[in-house]
Design an enzyme around this catalytic site. Structure first.
Site, PDB file in Angstrom:
ATOM      1  N   ARG A 112      46.297  64.466  38.429  1.00 31.14           N
ATOM      2  CA  ARG A 112      46.620  65.331  39.575  1.00 31.14           C
ATOM      3  C   ARG A 112      46.806  64.420  40.776  1.00 31.14           C
ATOM      4  NH1 ARG A 112      43.984  70.729  42.033  1.00 31.14           N
ATOM      5  NH2 ARG A 112      45.282  71.493  40.339  1.00 31.14           N
ATOM      6  N   HIS A 139      53.546  72.320  38.976  1.00 35.99           N
ATOM      7  CA  HIS A 139      52.207  72.626  38.439  1.00 35.99           C
ATOM      8  C   HIS A 139      52.387  73.339  37.088  1.00 35.99           C
ATOM      9  CE1 HIS A 139      48.036  73.082  38.253  1.00 35.99           C
ATOM     10  NE2 HIS A 139      47.791  73.906  39.254  1.00 35.99           N
ATOM     11  N   GLN A 142      49.417  75.288  35.159  1.00 37.09           N
ATOM     12  CA  GLN A 142      49.119  76.593  35.752  1.00 37.09           C
ATOM     13  C   GLN A 142      50.090  77.645  35.230  1.00 37.09           C
ATOM     14  OE1 GLN A 142      46.628  77.571  38.201  1.00 37.09           O
ATOM     15  NE2 GLN A 142      47.366  79.519  37.431  1.00 37.09           N
ATOM     16  N   ASP A 234      50.963  82.184  46.614  1.00 33.07           N
ATOM     17  CA  ASP A 234      50.162  80.964  46.686  1.00 33.07           C
ATOM     18  C   ASP A 234      49.949  80.646  48.171  1.00 33.07           C
ATOM     19  OD1 ASP A 234      48.891  78.537  46.092  1.00 33.07           O
ATOM     20  OD2 ASP A 234      50.760  77.447  45.727  1.00 33.07           O
ATOM     21  N   CYS A 274      47.434  81.554  41.715  1.00 38.71           N
ATOM     22  CA  CYS A 274      46.880  80.389  41.009  1.00 38.71           C
ATOM     23  C   CYS A 274      45.465  80.051  41.480  1.00 38.71           C
ATOM     24  CB  CYS A 274      47.806  79.192  41.176  1.00 38.71           C
ATOM     25  SG  CYS A 274      48.139  78.795  42.899  1.00 38.71           S
ATOM     26  N   ARG A 302      43.553  79.016  32.087  1.00 44.42           N
ATOM     27  CA  ARG A 302      43.798  77.573  32.248  1.00 44.42           C
ATOM     28  C   ARG A 302      43.115  76.819  31.104  1.00 44.42           C
ATOM     29  NH1 ARG A 302      44.882  75.493  37.203  1.00 44.42           N
ATOM     30  NH2 ARG A 302      45.283  73.608  35.991  1.00 44.42           N
TER      31      ARG A 302
HETATM   32  N1  NVA Z   1      50.327  74.907  46.069  1.00 49.46           N
HETATM   33  C1  NVA Z   1      48.925  74.626  45.930  1.00 49.46           C
HETATM   34  C2  NVA Z   1      48.458  74.926  44.540  1.00 49.46           C
HETATM   35  C3  NVA Z   1      46.988  74.691  44.305  1.00 49.46           C
HETATM   36  C4  NVA Z   1      46.578  74.986  42.882  1.00 49.46           C
HETATM   37  C5  NVA Z   1      48.655  73.173  46.293  1.00 49.46           C
HETATM   38  O1  NVA Z   1      49.431  72.303  45.876  1.00 49.46           O
HETATM   39  O2  NVA Z   1      47.693  72.912  47.016  1.00 49.46           O
HETATM   40  N1   CP Z   2      44.945  76.559  40.392  1.00 49.93           N
HETATM   41  C1   CP Z   2      44.439  75.313  40.389  1.00 49.93           C
HETATM   42  O1   CP Z   2      45.070  74.363  39.942  1.00 49.93           O
HETATM   43  O2   CP Z   2      43.175  75.220  40.883  1.00 49.93           O
HETATM   44  P1   CP Z   2      42.371  73.889  41.249  1.00 49.93           P
HETATM   45  O3   CP Z   2      43.062  73.290  42.454  1.00 49.93           O
HETATM   46  O4   CP Z   2      40.993  74.358  41.546  1.00 49.93           O
HETATM   47  O5   CP Z   2      42.423  72.950  40.084  1.00 49.93           O
END
Ligand code: NVA
Ligand code: CP
Length: 314
Positions: A112, A139, A142, A234, A274, A302
């Site tokens: 990540r 992502h 997800q 989101d 998400c 997930r």
């Molecule tokens: N768009 C958000 C998704 C988090 C799971 C981010 O990138 O922070």
């Molecule tokens: N939805 C998601 O990816 O959550 P986290 O940021 O908690 O991993």
């Protein structure tokens, strides 16, 4: 439908849903449902016994970290949490060297991070499968869990209308890719200046055409949610965009899933997010806590979806 040899996934990266055919995505989903049923029935399934997953995080996470770590454990393997701050990557060791070193020690890497290119570079130099646990661009894990959740609640994917209201971000991109491949009608409603990446939209529209889906990007959130089977939103400011939060707060006024959105959608519509959510911003407290919200099923999935990814590619 073509049946896929499950062993054909071994060694492949899971970086974008665009890289897989509809049949292949169906195979991930099938395995995810099977593993969920086995886990619920209390049947152990140690199919990755003795294998190790390195998990690199340069951004925060609750769901991704816990679901991968618990998932690899349930598959009989071991997860290794590698914080970007603590490993040498954070002190300037290259991605290429990190990839080659970890390839000698672990059996798969989940990452990540911010830059999508970093994940592509990791995959280029690694000799083991790389799983994208979120980048600024995509992502995919997800959305695999989201598709699984939609199947559970709606019994199908093809032909459903999914309306995404909000930022044209990593979630919007992966929903377009996944929805297009699975034959959904995906409509993204975002304010100007915050639309999805046009290159991703074009690729998703090509995928949609080839797979019976439809992808469009519009301005009006009410138009988007009209008659929708699935409502999705989101956060307005993603990880790394904290400094833009107040500017974004203004730009996204009206781009919210509320009880008004539910009135325009199908009466049987489900609501996905998400998570983490900002109640009162992209979604109201009433909707996320309401009867049509399936966000905690979605979060649980997930675990099952990513177990399927690991079981197939590692
Ligand atoms: N768009 C958000 C998704 C988090 C799971 C981010 O990138 O922070
Ligand atoms: N939805 C998601 O990816 O959550 P986290 O940021 O908690 O991993």
């Amino acid at each position: 439908m073509k049946t896929i040899d499950r062993s054909s996934f071994k060694g492949r990266d899971f970086i974008s849903l665009h890289d897989f055919s509809q049949e292949e995505l169906n195979c991930f989903l099938e395995v995810a449902h099977e593993l969920k049923a086995e886990q619920k029935a209390g049947h152990p399934h140690p199919i990755l016994q003795g294998k190790t997953l390195g998990m690199i995080f340069t951004k925060s996470s609750t769901r991704t970290r816990v679901s991968f770590e618990v998932g690899i454990y349930q598959l009989g393997g071991q997860g290794l949490f590698l914080s970007g701050r603590d490993i040498q990557l954070g002190r300037g060791e290259t991605i290429a060297d990190t990839a080659r070193v970890l390839s000698r020690m672990v059996d798969g890497i989940m990452i990540r991070t911010f830059s999508h290119q970093e994940v592509l570079d990791l995959a280029k130099y690694a000799t083991i499968p790389i799983i994208n646990g979120l980048t600024d661009l995509l992502h995919p894990c997800q959305v695999l869990a989201d598709l699984m959740t939609i199947q559970e609640h709606k019994g199908r994917l093809a032909g459903l209308k999914l309306a995404y209201v909000g930022d044209g971000n990593n979630m919007a991109h992966s929903l377009m890719f996944g929805g297009a491949k699975m034959g959904l009608h995906v409509v993204i409603a975002s304010p100007s200046g915050y639309k999805p990446d046009p290159a991703i939209v074009t690729l998703a529209q090509e995928d949609a055409k080839a797979n019976g889906g439809f992808v469009e990007v519009i301005d009006d959130p009410s138009e988007a949610v009209k008659g929708a089977d699935v409502l999705y939103t989101d956060v307005w400011a993603s990880m790394g965009q904290e400094a833009e939060a107040s500017e974004r707060m203004k730009a996204f006024q009206g781009y919210q899933i509320s009880s008004e959105s539910l009135k325009l959608a199908q009466p049987s519509a489900i609501v996905l997010h998400c998570l983490p959510a900002h109640r009162g911003e992209e979604i109201t407290d009433e909707v996320i806590e309401g009867a049509q919200s399936v966000v905690f099923d979605e979060a649980e999935n997930r675990l099952h979806a990513q177990k399927a990814i690991m079981a197939l590619v590692m």
